[in-house]
Motif scaffolding. Sequence first.
Motif, short mmCIF file in Angstrom:
data_model
loop_
_atom_site.label_atom_id
_atom_site.label_comp_id
_atom_site.label_asym_id
_atom_site.label_seq_id
_atom_site.Cartn_x
_atom_site.Cartn_y
_atom_site.Cartn_z
N ASP A 181 0.84 -1.20 -0.04
CA ASP A 181 0.03 -0.01 -0.08
C ASP A 181 0.88 1.09 -0.14
N GLU A 182 2.26 0.87 0.38
CA GLU A 182 2.94 2.03 0.44
C GLU A 182 3.86 1.99 -0.69
N GLY A 183 3.49 2.92 -1.83
CA GLY A 183 4.45 2.95 -2.88
C GLY A 183 5.04 4.12 -2.53
N SER A 184 5.84 4.68 -3.69
CA SER A 184 6.38 5.83 -3.60
C SER A 184 6.39 6.62 -4.94
N VAL A 185 5.98 7.75 -4.94
CA VAL A 185 5.74 8.22 -6.26
C VAL A 185 6.58 9.43 -6.49
N GLN A 186 7.29 9.53 -7.62
CA GLN A 186 7.65 10.89 -7.92
C GLN A 186 8.35 11.02 -9.31
N GLY A 187 8.39 12.08 -9.92
CA GLY A 187 8.81 11.94 -11.24
C GLY A 187 8.39 13.41 -11.78
N SER A 756 4.12 9.25 -10.32
CA SER A 756 4.91 7.85 -10.10
C SER A 756 5.11 8.03 -8.67
N VAL A 757 4.87 6.86 -8.11
CA VAL A 757 5.08 6.79 -6.51
C VAL A 757 6.21 5.71 -6.13
N LYS A 758 6.71 5.94 -5.03
CA LYS A 758 7.75 4.92 -4.62
C LYS A 758 7.07 3.45 -4.71
N PRO A 759 7.81 2.59 -5.15
CA PRO A 759 7.01 1.18 -5.15
C PRO A 759 6.79 0.50 -3.89
N ASP A 760 7.38 1.10 -2.73
CA ASP A 760 7.07 0.23 -1.49
C ASP A 760 6.81 1.58 -0.45
N GLY A 761 6.46 1.10 0.64
CA GLY A 761 6.31 2.18 1.72
C GLY A 761 5.02 3.00 1.38
N ILE A 762 5.18 4.16 1.89
CA ILE A 762 3.91 4.85 1.77
C ILE A 762 3.96 5.56 0.43
N PRO A 763 2.78 5.75 -0.30
CA PRO A 763 3.14 6.15 -1.85
C PRO A 763 3.35 7.52 -2.03
N GLN A 764 4.70 7.85 -1.74
CA GLN A 764 5.32 9.14 -2.03
C GLN A 764 5.77 9.54 -3.45
N LEU A 765 5.17 10.78 -3.64
CA LEU A 765 5.66 11.05 -5.09
C LEU A 765 7.11 11.01 -5.23
N CYS A 766 7.60 10.54 -6.51
CA CYS A 766 9.01 10.40 -6.81
C CYS A 766 9.74 11.65 -6.94
N LYS A 767 10.98 11.77 -7.00
CA LYS A 767 11.70 12.84 -7.55
C LYS A 767 11.61 12.84 -9.20
N THR A 768 12.14 13.67 -9.70
CA THR A 768 12.17 13.78 -11.39
C THR A 768 13.04 12.69 -11.64
N ASP A 769 14.06 12.24 -10.97
CA ASP A 769 15.07 11.43 -11.60
C ASP A 769 15.05 10.08 -11.10
#
Length: 1523
Positions: A181-187, A756-769
């Motif tokens: 459930d805890e994805g992590s998202v950034q981009g 895009s969110v981090k694939p594990d942990g809390i679904p946090q936005l990813c960074k651009t890279d």
Amino acid sequence: MKGDETAGLVLSRSGDITQKGYEKKRSKLIGAYLPQPPAANGAAAVRCRLQHSEGAARRMLRTANIGVCDIREAAARERAASTAGNRPLFYFRFGVDQALPQERRTPVTPSSSSRYHRRRSSGSRDERYRSDVHTEAVQAALAKHKERKMAVPMPSKRRSLVVQTSMDAYTPPDTSSGSEDEGSVQGDSQGTPTSSQGSINMEHWISQAIHGSTTSTTSSSSTQSGGSGAAHRLADVMAQTHIENHSAPPDVTTYTSEHSIQVERPQGSTARVAPKYGNAELMETGDGVPVSSRVSAKIQQLVNTLKRPKRPPLREFFVDDFEELLEVQQPDPNQPKPEGAQMLAMRGEQLGVVTNWPPSLEAALQRWGTISPKAPCLTTMDTNGKPLYILTYGKLWTRSMKVAYNILHKLGTKQEPMVRPGDRVTLVFPNNDPAAFMVAFYGCLLAEVVPVPIEVPLTRKDAGSQQIGFLLGSCGVTVALTSDACHKGLPKSPTGEIPQFKGWPKLLWFVTESKHLSKPPRDWFPHIKDANNDTAYIEYKTCKDGSVLGVTVTRIALLTHCQALTQACGYTEAETIVNVLDFKKDVGLWHGILTSVMNMMHVISIPYSLMKVNPLSWIQKVCQYKAKVACVKSRDMHWALVAHRDQRDINLSSLRMLIVADGANPWSISSCDAFLNVFQSKGLRQEVICPCASSPEALTVAIRRPTDDSNQPPGRGVLSMHGLTYGVIRVDSEEKLSVLTVQDVGLVMPGAIMCSVKPDGIPQLCKTDEIGELCVCAIATGTSYYGLSGMTKNTFEVFPMTSSGGPITEYPFIRTGLLGFIGPGGLVFVIGKMDGLMVVSGRRHNADDIVATALAVEPMKFVYRGRIAVFSVSVLHDERIVIVAEQRPDSTEEDSFQWMSRVLQAIDSIHQVGVYCLALVPANTLPKTPLGGIHLSETKQLFLEGSLHPCNVLMCPHTCVTNLPKPRQKQPEIGPASVMVGNLVSGKRIAQASGRDLGQIEDNDQARKFLFLSEVLQWRAQTTPDHVLYTLLNCRGTIANSLTCVQLHKRAEKIAVMLMERGHLQDGDHVALVYPPGIDLIAAFYGCLYAGCVPITVRPPHPQNIATTLPTVKMIVEVSRSACLMTTQLICKLLRSREAAAAVDIRTWPPVLDTDDLPKKRPAQIYKPSNPETLAYLDFSVSTTGMLAGVKMSHAATSAFCRSIKLQCELYPSREVAICLDPYCGLGFVLWCLCSVYSGHQSILIPPSELETNPALWLLAVSQYKVRDTFCSYSVMELCTKGLGSQTESLKARGLDLSRVRTCVVVAEERPRIALTQSFSKLFKDLGLHPRAVSTSLGCRVNLAICLQPHRLGKLAEQGTSGPDPTTVYVDMRALRHDRVRLVERGSPHSLPLMESGKILPGVRIIIANPETKGPLGDSHLGEIWVHSTHNASGYFTIYGDESLQSDHFNSRLSFGDTQTIWARTGYLGFLRRTELTDANGERHDALYVVGALDEAMELRGMRYHPIDIETSVIRAHKSITE
């Protein structure tokens, strides 16, 4: 306030409100905020889930510090940036700049397993992975290896083995992974470093939305023409390194339960505040296996809490942590970390509702079926490529109606119809019959029942078929629609019925061909409604673990998806589309069955069977029908390339769009490039190739738009594979070996928002890279996993969080299961699937990438049709990579190992990861999916069960298991200060015990008067001359020979004469006795005593195996310094034979005396030793570790030994004892040769070798002679257990009765073999053997018998025979490795049963000491067993006289405590435990448990392992191992 109203509007929209009413209401609401809102196209905004009134939205988005960015804005910024002439940071092959943000592949852990078990694209062959660049890279990597002069079969050890294995954080074994459930998202789609720029310009967006872009092409071309811009900003960003701390996963138990409640999500989506992040583990069992949704999540949470292993209770005076700690690998300080700003969510273009779009898909079918009934809808092909059948829109309409009517009215009765609207039915149609499928599918839509399309079951045991059955069962399916031909082809029982497939519910099979159906009455008409939130269909999806889930798609989502595809692909009425894909699911269903009907298009369907015969068929159909669009997979392009040489007249200029369905697989790019190269000359334009990304949950995620601008090359990036393993995007040059070239899959879908969110942990936005899991917020997506509320929550209701912790919107996003990032210009890049993700030592590897590398080693030459599977298995709390491939039928073993070692080297060079196991299986043996690919989860299951049966296998655990347990630090020992008053060590009773005191035992033992055994024999020969001491049995169970006291005495005298006269021996000379087990040996032994010589019993060489057994005999004779060798005539001949001469030089033997020819006279006098401490005999034996050790037994020790055994076993002349042992050393020799003479009982001798011809010999003798006490060895017991297992009934019939046996003692110098003794007891229980009769003894080199004979314990009598065996305990194996004893319950994990080693002999004292410090240990502590006894051996007999090394084995003293007593060290580890049982004399009984020999044990990393435990594990691995 306005925000709430808008939300209300969205809600009402999902109810029944007309288009016009909706538009009115909407324009009224928004009117106040816009300069001149045109009412016409207002509906456009509906499709997106993010409607806000501008003011509120702006405030909300600003405070949340995130941005949702419009694609066109991004493109505009890109252009502005590129005109400013910034140097791009990213490397692009075709000139479009590639800001490729990427994210760490962090470990997917068990909890996540439930969600991430998405099926890896196991496309059948290696076409997906062909890449010339990659092949060259692999060859280069291998060449480098050659320069390094690697040894071939061993893969290279990586640096990471030494230190820098980068693991971001150590995950403790139990929580081996974060919840999904805890994805992590950034981009960051536009690479904006500051959030202020990112906050969206709301007026701009709404006005854009309302003006609506009229054509799809203008918007998309503007997007794709973005120049090389945002990249430079990334450069600045990347300069500021940001270290992320990946902490261990959260504690499951602290989450509140509110998240487990399932919320039905209305498709129009309410403005719901995101809950605090729910936890994925709520709906999983402890091992991360999804549980049925019927178990409430609350209960499940409770169960998980209870499952946690309890800590061992505090023992009195010390705390012990038994959990084996694994090495925590330190993160590599040089590992790349994401440095970009937080990404902004990317919004697709507005979904512009065209006025004539139908309100539902059934309405579209009705329209075309009545307006243009003759228009072709679908053309099917036969296997020759000839059109088989053309389905028109008129026929589709009337037949679907007929199916709908029959489903609702002709199944069951009028009162009790079998199927009602809303019920689920399954569609079972073969891949070559799209027309029947299409009719049935639309029939279901018209009847408002929910179709669940599945594959045709071919046999009752198809791979994965059982899981499909579970899905059908959970959906409550009772009816299966199928075609006539398919129905006939299903497997049938002898009665002609279709059997129930394994795991399937009972189904009624219903054939949908028109001729079998009733015509609907004139007045019947299907009820055609506007699209609503009812489920339209369920698409099945196979997870990584093989389980099958059903993704529900609502009618509004279905329609919106068709509209979005129509807009993105620019579909127009009556276009022709060629479809090669599976029409039952995914892209093939969406384009070839659904969107085509919405737009009245004509689909040419190419079956897979035709593609197999003619891979060019789809290209030929494109030419023949001048098709505008084709839907293919990259493998279809690859096989077309292989086959195209024969074709002259190909013209692909009609194609405006070639949809590559698996464009999300990074390896599809090589097929696309190669296809373009070859067919560009045949009219194919570059901009026509349109890869798309899709997933069962999110439907179409992104698709490249067909442009008319051929100067606009597609985006692609060359990424560092090393960076990707850390989830970070780093651009690389193409010269590098380890790069992944990715192409974009176009833009976000119209009306959708992506982040895009981090694939594990809390679904946090990813960074651009940073690489993350792509998440989508749109109406056109799946809604839930049918019946699984917990998993649904984790996948379909994700609220991406910003770094500040707030959700980016109040609308839920859906996880797509795709890993990637949003690049410059809003282009979406996918680098893999969550399903194919393997996290090894904290680095993420994609199964597809590994497959590509393996196949590039020798593409298509070695692996049969590219059939290869890569998956990970869990070993020592981390994932390990396993590769299984089918090898070509003609490959030799040499080829196989050559290929395997090269694959290992290539994967090591390119991915810097070790492979745990590489297995090759024969061609066509891996389980297949319905379309011919490899069934991954079944293959993995076979591997784990050990039933893969590889023909070649290479295991390399040393290269990949780098997190071995920490070397154990030895605990500081207890010093003398802690020995307290009396006998306590560190608060425990000192571990010491003793047998009965010899001095206090009153017995009428006449033999005690004599100091020497030779005297006892002479006394017996005088007082009871005709008493039989020995009876020898032959293999038939008859008496071969017997000896009375006087016969033995006379025979011994003759041998003594022979030794003195023929052998010219003096007293004290050593004599080797080389005899088979029998009477001769006994006579020879006493002959030596009578002559004053020292006998050494030696096992004779085996006549069938002289070469290996004779050198051992020679060695013992030499080492024991034997002056002569006595034996039988037969063995004399054997020693002189030619075979013997080849093994040992005949001249090197001492004189050989043959005792078959004895002198007639008596000796002048019988030798009497001057001192009881002189040597009586030497006992030689070869240990399991190959050491030959001889010990000296004095006359005093021998007599004391015999007396101790006599007292323990209650032996006296009227007793009979059966002995089935080898009489060459240890207790076996003493029982065979000495005890009868001392105690006067009769010994029935059964040579163990005779049991090979007659396994029942020993037990029959025991039964026949009514023996109460018998002694045997483990090998004898094993022979009986295996040889007589099936014969117990016939033995009973022969009168075998073991009910008189009081004790059956196994003579051994090892840990009791509990499994063997138990199975022996169980097997012969029916023949009267008492379960407590079987016990073991313990002997060793320093003391030939420490324990012997079970005890008649006081409590046993009261307990009756049903009481538990008092002598077995269960200890924790992990604690034993640390030299500690921790008692556990039977059946607990890591438990090892230990059986007590028999009762301590009279006159023996035992203490447990620390082998290193020689300090005494407490009760239940593991240490070396030390023994003090009058029958200890007096030392080693060594030829070199170097006894200083071993001297302390026979005379050691404790370092503190009782430092006076002299002990012998047994070399065995064990412990004493005081039990509740009482001895005969009322004392509490001390049980001695042996764990293993010190010199056998292996010490690895400070922990001690015993070979027997490893053997047991190996034997348990497969039933055939011990055969």
